[in-house]
Design a protein around this motif. Structure first.
Motif, PDB file in Angstrom:
ATOM      1  N   VAL A   1      -7.301 -27.506  44.362  1.00 53.81           N
ATOM      2  CA  VAL A   1      -6.809 -28.540  43.555  1.00 53.81           C
ATOM      3  C   VAL A   1      -5.419 -28.739  44.104  1.00 53.81           C
ATOM      4  O   VAL A   1      -4.684 -27.954  44.317  1.00 53.81           O
TER       5      VAL A   1
ATOM      6  N   ILE B   1     -13.338 -36.894  38.701  1.00 49.69           N
ATOM      7  CA  ILE B   1     -13.354 -35.357  39.057  1.00 49.69           C
ATOM      8  C   ILE B   1     -12.353 -35.117  40.419  1.00 49.69           C
ATOM      9  O   ILE B   1     -11.659 -34.555  40.317  1.00 49.69           O
TER      10      ILE B   1
ATOM     11  N   HIS C   1      -1.659 -30.799  43.904  1.00 50.31           N
ATOM     12  CA  HIS C   1      -0.736 -31.310  42.819  1.00 50.31           C
ATOM     13  C   HIS C   1       0.477 -32.158  43.533  1.00 50.31           C
ATOM     14  O   HIS C   1       0.863 -31.657  44.678  1.00 50.31           O
TER      15      HIS C   1
ATOM     16  N   ILE D   1     -18.337 -28.583  42.984  1.00 48.34           N
ATOM     17  CA  ILE D   1     -16.775 -28.721  42.717  1.00 48.34           C
ATOM     18  C   ILE D   1     -16.169 -27.622  43.053  1.00 48.34           C
ATOM     19  O   ILE D   1     -15.891 -26.533  42.167  1.00 48.34           O
TER      20      ILE D   1
ATOM     21  N   LEU E   1      -8.870 -35.867  39.535  1.00 52.47           N
ATOM     22  CA  LEU E   1      -8.262 -34.667  38.836  1.00 52.47           C
ATOM     23  C   LEU E   1      -7.894 -33.603  39.818  1.00 52.47           C
ATOM     24  O   LEU E   1      -6.871 -32.874  39.732  1.00 52.47           O
ATOM     25  N   LEU E   2      -8.770 -33.257  40.695  1.00 50.39           N
ATOM     26  CA  LEU E   2      -8.568 -32.373  41.477  1.00 50.39           C
ATOM     27  C   LEU E   2      -7.635 -32.810  42.556  1.00 50.39           C
ATOM     28  O   LEU E   2      -6.817 -31.918  43.092  1.00 50.39           O
TER      29      LEU E   2
ATOM     30  N   GLY F   1     -13.663 -27.099  45.792  1.00 50.70           N
ATOM     31  CA  GLY F   1     -12.494 -27.364  46.543  1.00 50.70           C
ATOM     32  C   GLY F   1     -11.211 -26.948  46.009  1.00 50.70           C
ATOM     33  O   GLY F   1     -11.135 -26.524  45.037  1.00 50.70           O
TER      34      GLY F   1
END
Lengths: 476, 353
Positions: free
Chosen positions: B185, B14, B187, B181, B17-18, B183
């Protein structure tokens, strides 16, 4: 210098001067008569003709062609020895439209990188591989290669390659061609102008198939290495014809066939952040602290046979405690132990940050079978609780300083036609006799932990049955 | 507040992903397989790529390829797999490619067993591959930190163009805890050095070879200057009850958890014990440990190796205080009372430094 380019037919895909080799450098590092220059010119010409210069990524291997990036005015990635096909895979899975050129020698591809090339081919990665086979390690100065011919003398086969000591030369094109996924496999040669022209066509085809997203193409090219063979360039070309071509037969071993499945489209469509957070937080446990006072910590050990739901009993206990605002830890016995035999789980619930998740002296022991009672009864803290599954455990505890309870968990689960839910009976009984967490919390937590939602009602029914049993027995 | 109850291994997925990871290349190995399994489920579900490779050697080179092409890529393994990747990790360092690697440490050497050790410390922290390079190494001690450190690792890897390791252990991976969960995200952004197969990046070159010795020196000096910057920027640690402590345990991962229990027991007994927990082991919190040494605080280094981190502690201490080593190997973890005893012995002066 356009006039020079015109004169020598240099492709615009090559840099004008090779600054990466040295300032103003115009000559290549390849030896006179070497095949690399010929092949690289053909690749450059094809890139130019297809108009794909911006899209092209050239993967330099380890070997003499490690410096291909000196010359190719394209994207360049230098790879470690033999791993070019793995790097190509990483690039392909990231960039849908890149034209990826794998260029490897015989040591690189057929020796150290054999696994990588076979698997990339077998996955049908959509890229083009040019395999330069000159039957020797060039850059390191002329040692035996996987494709060195029997009897061929090299620095590491000074008496000639011996089939019993060194094995026989590997035919890579044949090996690749038997895999179902590759769409095009051909072996070519640079021995004569006629063969060079055939090679040129093969190079073009391998690139064209990639552009058309058809899949994995493999062109093996028999190539002279006059320096390490100890020959003149002309002798070397003759040696290719007379020796290499007799062992490594030229020809097309496989060509595109409509039946070959088109490789997976590598385009990724990431979902947006909010959608992802929604997915990731699904099944989250709302946490409400049931007391403003600091509550004592509790530790549990749950033991039994693998398959009795030992680990999920612990998970259920932890989920209950979490929803009542405790911090929790759950630690399984795991690994080979999980595959039959004994299993156990340690659970700690505390208002403070939890230190060691290992439970050496549990406040509560849930023994779902006899061996678990034997293994852990002596570890229970004085004043603690031992709860056994009396359907399976015949003996009573020898401890006199703990509270002891027995519940026929397996029988009750059988009665409810849910043999796998003896663990729910044990957890229900545990919470009922200790009063540690509310039965209402347990009811709310079961659907969060339960994997087979169809059995929810029967599981909840078992909670009620357990409470009724304990009341009938005047345990609570 | 809602929490999910999950294992450290799932929290890592996870976190990835984040953190904006788009590519996961995996190879099964206990006790890290759950990370690959989780990625195999979550990555395609969220429009990202998961692939199982033919070997760890290939895995790391796929990471190399994806990172070259600008992706945020990762893998997860355990000691034997990380050893196989070491060559590739050296190439990542040489080519200045960002990557994230999780090491769920198990017992070694050789096949060892699947229970926790912390004996990959030297391989990961000192660099298992050839050449003069460093990895940034985080040491989570909870499910929440598995998530957060893995998430942040991708930002840090891109910032410094380095490999970031999450150096964890079988217990932290297997243990289930509450994890929130909520926090940010992240990229990945377009990198000006990566090779995208387009006109803008055509002149880019990913390589670790510099045949000219002066250019190689220049390149290696650059790497060292990045490492110096990282050392200034990223040192992280937690201290618990160290201010008045006569003796401080130095531990990370599962040992820090056991150490936390031990200092609670010791404080109840009136012993002034504290815990120093590195959250990064490279860069190593040498200054903070040096401060403890300057105060003559005794240090007990607790780890699941014969004393690999203890070497770094002693370098930081420079002989200014007493340092003792409590090492346990083979997949066995120390009991709380064993640590309590070790501290008690050290205070009495009964334990050899």
């Amino acid at each position: 210098m356009p006039d020079t380019n015109e004169k020598f037919g240099r492709s615009s895909v090559f840099y004008d001067t090779f600054e990466r080799r040295g300032a103003e450098e115009k000559s290549t590092h390849y030896c006179p008569g070497c095949g690399h220059g010929t092949v690289q010119k053909m690749i450059a010409a094809a890139i130019e003709e297809f108009g794909i210069q911006d899209r092209t990524i050239f993967l330099s291997p380890v070997g003499c062609s490690v410096f291909a990036y000196y010359y190719f005015d394209t994207g360049n990635i230098q790879c470690s020895h033999g791993r070019s096909p793995a790097v190509a895979t990483g690039v392909r899975r990231t960039l849908r439209d890149a034209v990826i050129i794998g260029y490897q020698g015989d040591g690189d591809l057929a020796g150290i990188g054999l696994a990588e090339i076979i698997h990339a081919a077998s996955r049908g990665e959509n890229y083009s591989v040019f395999f330069i086979n000159n039957a020797i390690y060039g850059m390191t100065g002329g040692q035996m290669a996987p494709t060195t011919l029997l009897g061929q003398r090299t620095l590491t086969s000074p008496n000639g390659r011996d089939q019993f000591n060194d094995g026989r030369p590997i035919g890579m094109a044949e090996l690749i061609s038997v895999l179902p996924a590759p769409v095009y496999v051909e072996r070519c040669s640079l021995s004569t102008p006629k063969q060079v022209l055939k090679t040129r066509l093969a190079v073009r085809k391998a690139l064209r198939y990639q552009i058309e997203r058809k899949g994995f193409s493999f062109v093996e090219i028999l190539s002279p290495c006059p320096t390490n063979w100890g020959m003149t360039p002309i002798q070397a070309r003759t040696w290719v014809t007379e020796h290499l071509e007799t062992v490594f037969k030229l020809g097309r071993l496989k060509d595109y066939d409509e039946d070959v499945p088109v490789p997976a489209d590598p385009v990724l469509h990431p979902i947006d952040d909010q959608q992802m957070l929604t997915l990731l937080t699904a099944g989250g446990i709302p946490t409400v602290k049931t007391s403003v006072e600091k509550r004592p910590s509790r530790s549990f050990k749950i033991g039994g046979f693998g398959g009795q739901g030992v680990l999920s009993a612990g998970e259920l206990m932890a989920a209950c405690a979490l929803s009542e605002g405790y911090r929790v830890s759950w630690l399984p016995s795991y690994g080979p132990e999980m595959r039959g035999g004994s299993a156990n789980a340690s659970v700690i619930c505390s208002d403070d940050p939890i230190g060691s998740p290992v439970v050496d002296t549990p406040d509560v022991l849930l023994a779902m079978n006899g061996p678990a009672l034997d293994a852990f009864e002596h570890t229970v803290a004085p004043g603690g609780v031992i709860l056994v599954n009396s359907s399976v455990v015949n003996q009573k505890t020898r401890r006199t300083d703990v509270s002891y309870y027995a519940v026929p968990a397996t029988e009750m689960a059988k009665e409810a036609q849910l043999i796998s839910a003896a663990n729910v009976v044990m957890v229900s009984a545990c919470l009922a006799v200790t009063g540690f967490l509310s039965i209402q919390t347990l009811r709310e937590s079961i659907p969060r932990v339960l994997r087979k939602k169809a059995f929810l009602e029967r599981n909840l029914g078992l909670v009620d049955a357990t409470i009724t049993y304990l009341q009938q027995q005047e345990i609570i | 507040m809602a929490y999910r109850l999950m294992k450290g291994n799932e929290a890592a997925v996870i976190g990835a992903l984040l953190g904006g990871c788009t590519h996961f290349f995996g190879y099964p190995i206990t006790p890290a397989s759950e990370i690959a399994q989780g990625a195999a489920y979550w990555f395609p579900l969220s429009g990202r790529m998961f692939m199982q490779s033919e070997s760890e050697v290939s895995v790391i080179n796929m990471v190399y390829g994806a990172a070259s092409a600008g992706a945020r890529a990762m893998t997860a393994s355990s000691g034997p797999g990380i050893a196989l990747m070491s060559e590739g990790i050296s190439y990542l360092a040489g080519a200045r490619l960002p990557a994230v690697i999780i090491d769920m440490q198990r017992s070694g050497p050789g096949l060892g067993n699947i229970w926790p050790e912390q004996s990959d410390y030297n391989m990961v922290v000192k660099g298992g591959g050839h050449g003069d390079y460093r990895n940034i190494v985080f040491t989570p001690y909870s499910g929440q930190e598995m998530l957060e450190m893995t998430r942040d690792a991708f930002e840090i890897a891109d910032t410094y163009r380095m490999t970031v390791f999450i150096l964890s252990d079988a217990y932290i991976g297997q243990m289930m805890e509450q994890v929130s969960i909520d926090g940010p995200v992240f990229h990945g952004k377009r990198k000006d050095w990566a090779v995208y197969g387009d006109a803008q990046s055509r002149n880019n070159l990913i390589t670790s070879i510099h045949m000219n010795t002066h250019l190689q020196k220049e390149h290696n000096d650059l790497l060292q200057s990045v490492y110096k910057q990282v050392s200034a920027d990223l040192v992280d640690y937690e201290t618990i009850d160290t201010d008045d402590a006569d003796i401080v345990m130095v531990a990370y991962g599962i040992c820090a958890r056991i150490g936390l229990s031990a200092i609670r027991v010791l404080r109840e007994q009136g012993v002034k014990a504290g815990l120093f927990r590195p959250k990064t082991v490279w860069p190593f919190p040498a200054c903070a440990i040096g401060d403890l040494a300057a105060r003559k605080t005794k240090l007990l280094v607790v780890e699941l190796s014969s004393g690999m981190m203890a070497d770094d502690v002693e370098l930081a201490v420079k002989g200014r205080t007493e340092v003792a080593r409590f090492g346990m190997v083979g997949g066995v973890t120390p009991k709380v009372e064993e640590l309590v005893q070790a501290v008690t012995d050290m205070i009495r002066g009964g334990r050899d430094a």
